[in-house]
Scaffold this motif. Structure first.
Motif, PDB file in Angstrom:
ATOM      1  N   PHE A  17      -3.655   1.643 -19.548  1.00 23.68           N
ATOM      2  CA  PHE A  17      -3.626   1.197 -18.156  1.00 23.68           C
ATOM      3  C   PHE A  17      -2.824   2.165 -17.301  1.00 23.68           C
ATOM      4  N   GLN A  18      -3.228   2.326 -16.046  1.00 20.61           N
ATOM      5  CA  GLN A  18      -2.394   2.999 -15.060  1.00 20.61           C
ATOM      6  C   GLN A  18      -1.507   1.920 -14.478  1.00 20.61           C
ATOM      7  N   VAL A  19      -0.208   2.193 -14.368  1.00 24.36           N
ATOM      8  CA  VAL A  19       0.737   1.164 -13.952  1.00 24.36           C
ATOM      9  C   VAL A  19       1.571   1.645 -12.773  1.00 24.36           C
ATOM     10  N   THR A  20       1.706   0.790 -11.783  1.00 23.17           N
ATOM     11  CA  THR A  20       2.629   1.002 -10.673  1.00 23.17           C
ATOM     12  C   THR A  20       3.564  -0.198 -10.665  1.00 23.17           C
ATOM     13  N   VAL A  21       4.856   0.054 -10.637  1.00 29.01           N
ATOM     14  CA  VAL A  21       5.844  -1.023 -10.623  1.00 29.01           C
ATOM     15  C   VAL A  21       6.493  -1.070  -9.248  1.00 29.01           C
ATOM     16  N   VAL A  22       6.588  -2.259  -8.696  1.00 27.99           N
ATOM     17  CA  VAL A  22       7.326  -2.467  -7.460  1.00 27.99           C
ATOM     18  C   VAL A  22       8.394  -3.507  -7.742  1.00 27.99           C
ATOM     19  N   GLU A  23       9.487  -3.451  -6.998  1.00 29.25           N
ATOM     20  CA  GLU A  23      10.645  -4.281  -7.326  1.00 29.25           C
ATOM     21  C   GLU A  23      10.749  -5.584  -6.559  1.00 29.25           C
ATOM     22  N   ASN A  24       9.918  -5.757  -5.532  1.00 26.43           N
ATOM     23  CA  ASN A  24      10.005  -6.991  -4.755  1.00 26.43           C
ATOM     24  C   ASN A  24       8.691  -7.247  -4.019  1.00 26.43           C
ATOM     25  N   GLY A  25       8.618  -8.385  -3.373  1.00 21.75           N
ATOM     26  CA  GLY A  25       7.410  -8.767  -2.665  1.00 21.75           C
ATOM     27  C   GLY A  25       7.054  -7.845  -1.520  1.00 21.75           C
ATOM     28  N   ALA A  26       8.048  -7.414  -0.743  1.00 17.10           N
ATOM     29  CA  ALA A  26       7.779  -6.521   0.389  1.00 17.10           C
ATOM     30  C   ALA A  26       7.173  -5.203  -0.087  1.00 17.10           C
ATOM     31  N   ALA A  27       7.691  -4.655  -1.180  1.00 16.93           N
ATOM     32  CA  ALA A  27       7.147  -3.414  -1.731  1.00 16.93           C
ATOM     33  C   ALA A  27       5.726  -3.634  -2.243  1.00 16.93           C
ATOM     34  N   ALA A  28       5.463  -4.802  -2.815  1.00 15.65           N
ATOM     35  CA  ALA A  28       4.109  -5.116  -3.291  1.00 15.65           C
ATOM     36  C   ALA A  28       3.140  -5.190  -2.120  1.00 15.65           C
ATOM     37  N   ILE A  29       3.545  -5.856  -1.048  1.00 15.07           N
ATOM     38  CA  ILE A  29       2.690  -5.962   0.136  1.00 15.07           C
ATOM     39  C   ILE A  29       2.396  -4.583   0.704  1.00 15.07           C
ATOM     40  N   SER A  30       3.403  -3.731   0.767  1.00 14.43           N
ATOM     41  CA  SER A  30       3.216  -2.370   1.261  1.00 14.43           C
ATOM     42  C   SER A  30       2.242  -1.590   0.377  1.00 14.43           C
ATOM     43  N   HIS A  31       2.405  -1.714  -0.926  1.00 14.18           N
ATOM     44  CA  HIS A  31       1.521  -1.004  -1.859  1.00 14.18           C
ATOM     45  C   HIS A  31       0.087  -1.519  -1.746  1.00 14.18           C
ATOM     46  N   ILE A  32      -0.058  -2.840  -1.684  1.00 13.57           N
ATOM     47  CA  ILE A  32      -1.380  -3.445  -1.613  1.00 13.57           C
ATOM     48  C   ILE A  32      -2.099  -3.070  -0.320  1.00 13.57           C
ATOM     49  N   ALA A  33      -1.351  -2.809   0.741  1.00 11.19           N
ATOM     50  CA  ALA A  33      -1.963  -2.411   2.010  1.00 11.19           C
ATOM     51  C   ALA A  33      -2.686  -1.072   1.888  1.00 11.19           C
ATOM     52  N   HIS A  34      -2.282  -0.248   0.904  1.00  6.67           N
ATOM     53  CA  HIS A  34      -2.878   1.077   0.727  1.00  6.67           C
ATOM     54  C   HIS A  34      -3.868   1.138  -0.427  1.00  6.67           C
ATOM     55  N   GLU A  35      -3.646   0.306  -1.420  1.00  3.52           N
ATOM     56  CA  GLU A  35      -4.487   0.358  -2.616  1.00  3.52           C
ATOM     57  C   GLU A  35      -4.469  -0.992  -3.326  1.00  3.52           C
ATOM     58  N   PHE A  36      -5.656  -1.567  -3.495  1.00  3.56           N
ATOM     59  CA  PHE A  36      -5.745  -2.828  -4.215  1.00  3.56           C
ATOM     60  C   PHE A  36      -5.773  -2.542  -5.704  1.00  3.56           C
ATOM     61  N   PRO A  37      -4.877  -3.160  -6.456  1.00  2.00           N
ATOM     62  CA  PRO A  37      -4.890  -2.957  -7.905  1.00  2.00           C
ATOM     63  C   PRO A  37      -6.014  -3.773  -8.544  1.00  2.00           C
ATOM     64  N   ASN A  38      -6.410  -3.379  -9.747  1.00  2.50           N
ATOM     65  CA  ASN A  38      -7.360  -4.184 -10.511  1.00  2.50           C
ATOM     66  C   ASN A  38      -6.672  -5.420 -11.067  1.00  2.50           C
ATOM     67  N   LEU A  39      -5.387  -5.260 -11.379  1.00  2.82           N
ATOM     68  CA  LEU A  39      -4.613  -6.338 -11.982  1.00  2.82           C
ATOM     69  C   LEU A  39      -3.205  -6.340 -11.408  1.00  2.82           C
ATOM     70  N   MET A  40      -2.724  -7.523 -11.115  1.00  2.24           N
ATOM     71  CA  MET A  40      -1.352  -7.670 -10.657  1.00  2.24           C
ATOM     72  C   MET A  40      -0.664  -8.651 -11.601  1.00  2.24           C
ATOM     73  N   VAL A  41       0.457  -8.231 -12.175  1.00  2.00           N
ATOM     74  CA  VAL A  41       1.264  -9.091 -13.029  1.00  2.00           C
ATOM     75  C   VAL A  41       2.508  -9.416 -12.224  1.00  2.00           C
ATOM     76  N   LEU A  42       2.762 -10.696 -11.994  1.00  2.00           N
ATOM     77  CA  LEU A  42       3.908 -11.017 -11.164  1.00  2.00           C
ATOM     78  C   LEU A  42       4.659 -12.244 -11.636  1.00  2.00           C
ATOM     79  N   GLU A  43       5.899 -12.278 -11.236  1.00  2.00           N
ATOM     80  CA  GLU A  43       6.818 -13.387 -11.490  1.00  2.00           C
ATOM     81  C   GLU A  43       6.799 -14.292 -10.263  1.00  2.00           C
ATOM     82  N   LEU A  44       7.040 -15.564 -10.448  1.00  2.00           N
ATOM     83  CA  LEU A  44       7.095 -16.480  -9.309  1.00  2.00           C
ATOM     84  C   LEU A  44       8.370 -16.305  -8.494  1.00  2.00           C
ATOM     85  N   MET A  45       9.483 -15.964  -9.169  1.00  2.00           N
ATOM     86  CA  MET A  45      10.766 -15.866  -8.480  1.00  2.00           C
ATOM     87  C   MET A  45      11.110 -14.392  -8.248  1.00  2.00           C
ATOM     88  N   LEU A  46      10.740 -13.904  -7.072  1.00  2.00           N
ATOM     89  CA  LEU A  46      11.021 -12.524  -6.678  1.00  2.00           C
ATOM     90  C   LEU A  46      12.311 -12.500  -5.865  1.00  2.00           C
TER      91      LEU A  46
END
Length: 121
Positions: A17-46
């Motif tokens: 897998f190609q993996v991009t790690v982000v540390e919080n919700g804001a970083a995830a939103i920023s990343h998703i705005a540029h590129e939609f991942p095929n898979l997102m693995v996330l925790e409920l408590m960010l």
């Protein structure tokens, strides 16, 4: 959890897998705005938001219909699982999650026949 993220990242990369790690919700939103991942693995408590809110935000974005989501959380009650699935997750894994469980879940939600590489113990 940065240590779990490192272990999961290494295992997923080892499995091809190609993996991009982000540390919080804001970083995830920023990343998703540029590129939609095929898979997102996330925790409920960010650290900065609820993971369900992040997932709901993702689901509102046009073009992300194929993005799959696996929620890994220590909140293992049926209510949390139900909420995650309603928010758009394909699978809910209660913590602790093993590397093998994450790899199998990732393959399952992406409809992969088999994993290309089995992680080394």
């Amino acid at each position: 959890d940065t240590s779990a993220a490192k272990v999961f990242t290494m295992a997923l990369r080892h499995a091809g897998f190609q993996v991009t790690v982000v540390e919080n919700g804001a970083a995830a939103i920023s990343h998703i705005a540029h590129e939609f991942p095929n898979l997102m693995v996330l925790e409920l408590m960010l650290p900065d938001m609820n993971g369900l809110d992040l997932l709901r935000h993702l689901r509102k974005q046009a073009g992300n219909e194929k993005t799959r989501a696996v929620v890994c959380s220590g909140s293992t009650g049926g209510f949390q699982m139900h909420q995650a699935i309603e928010a758009g997750a394909q699978l809910f894994l209660g913590k602790p999650v093993s590397v093998e469980e994450l790899l199998k879940a990732s393959a399952k939600v992406l409809n992969l026949e088999t994993m290309l590489i089995t992680p080394q113990e």
